[in-house]
Design an enzyme around this catalytic site. Sequence first.
Site, short mmCIF file in Angstrom:
data_model
loop_
_atom_site.label_atom_id
_atom_site.label_comp_id
_atom_site.label_asym_id
_atom_site.label_seq_id
_atom_site.Cartn_x
_atom_site.Cartn_y
_atom_site.Cartn_z
N LYS A 9 14.49 -0.87 0.73
CA LYS A 9 15.43 -1.85 1.26
C LYS A 9 16.95 -1.62 1.05
CE LYS A 9 12.39 -6.11 0.95
NZ LYS A 9 12.23 -7.57 0.14
N TYR A 49 11.25 -11.01 9.96
CA TYR A 49 11.14 -12.25 9.01
C TYR A 49 10.80 -13.52 9.46
CZ TYR A 49 11.61 -9.18 4.72
OH TYR A 49 12.06 -8.03 3.98
N ASN A 112 15.13 -6.66 -4.09
CA ASN A 112 14.10 -6.30 -4.88
C ASN A 112 13.29 -4.95 -4.35
OD1 ASN A 112 12.90 -7.21 -2.41
ND2 ASN A 112 11.43 -8.63 -3.39
N HIS A 115 9.72 -3.64 0.44
CA HIS A 115 8.73 -4.26 1.08
C HIS A 115 7.40 -3.87 1.35
CE1 HIS A 115 7.51 -7.25 4.37
NE2 HIS A 115 6.88 -5.96 4.83
N GLU A 126 3.37 -5.36 11.78
CA GLU A 126 4.78 -4.85 11.02
C GLU A 126 4.74 -3.41 11.53
OE1 GLU A 126 4.98 -6.03 6.80
OE2 GLU A 126 5.18 -7.85 7.42
P1 IDP Z 1 7.07 -10.17 -0.80
O1 IDP Z 1 8.14 -9.30 -0.05
O2 IDP Z 1 6.58 -9.95 -2.07
O3 IDP Z 1 5.84 -10.35 0.21
P2 IDP Z 1 7.70 -12.75 0.23
O4 IDP Z 1 7.55 -14.03 -0.24
O5 IDP Z 1 7.13 -12.58 1.48
O6 IDP Z 1 7.74 -11.80 -0.77
O7 IDP Z 1 9.36 -12.76 0.54
C1 IDP Z 1 10.05 -11.86 1.37
C2 IDP Z 1 11.27 -11.39 0.82
O8 IDP Z 1 12.13 -12.32 0.64
C3 IDP Z 1 11.18 -10.93 -0.43
O9 IDP Z 1 10.85 -9.56 -0.72
C4 IDP Z 1 12.64 -11.27 -1.22
O10 IDP Z 1 13.35 -9.97 -0.50
C5 IDP Z 1 12.95 -12.48 -0.44
N1 IDP Z 1 12.78 -13.58 -1.18
C6 IDP Z 1 11.51 -14.23 -1.35
N2 IDP Z 1 11.56 -15.21 -2.32
C7 IDP Z 1 12.70 -15.36 -2.40
C8 IDP Z 1 13.51 -16.35 -3.10
O11 IDP Z 1 13.31 -17.33 -3.75
N3 IDP Z 1 15.06 -16.17 -3.14
C9 IDP Z 1 15.71 -15.13 -2.51
N4 IDP Z 1 14.94 -14.35 -1.80
C10 IDP Z 1 13.68 -14.46 -1.76
MG MG Z 2 5.80 -11.02 2.08
#
Ligand code: IDP
Ligand code: MG
Length: 138
Positions: A9, A49, A112, A115, A126
């Site tokens: 990312k 997304y 984070n 992905h 994807e």
């Molecule tokens: P993942 O990437 O671990 O699969 P997902 O729930 O699919 O997690 O969420 C997609 C992305 O959205 C996350 O990787 C993160 O960048 C962002 N995200 C997820 N939850 C939050 C949140 O509570 N606050 C802000 N960003 C979030």
């Molecule tokens: Mg996800």
Amino acid sequence: MERTLAIIKPDAVERNLVGEIIKRIEAAGLRLCALRIKHLTRREAERFYEVHQERPFFKSLCDYMTSGPIVIAVLGGDNAIKRWRELMGATDPAKAAPGTIRNDFGLDVEKNASHGSDAPETAAREVAFFFSAVDLVD
Ligand code: IDP
Ligand code: MG
């Protein structure tokens, strides 16, 4: 052999962590089946997304994912989906296990570092979102 989509990312590309993250992918025995760098448009981020479009963080997530270039890879190997998610760790870097990519390099729950697809159906969607069949090495 299973395939999964990996994204390094914008926060991690910006901090020159591409080599370190690919090093971990290779050290884990996953294979690179495709690799590219790209700066997502708003529309592309929103489409990628779209499952999260009702979530409160959707707009902020799309802002972030379009804030700079990303590195997109298809990873292959036995159980590649689960193995890549284990290497990344939990979504929130503060909750991710020590030694995982997100714990080591993630800045917060949004920024984070990486992905990974979460299931075979999402991996297929994807991978096809970014690559054509001719782009993929076996
Ligand atoms: P993942 O990437 O671990 O699969 P997902 O729930 O699919 O997690 O969420 C997609 C992305 O959205 C996350 O990787 C993160 O960048 C962002 N995200 C997820 N939850 C939050 C949140 O509570 N606050 C802000 N960003 C979030
Ligand atoms: Mg996800």
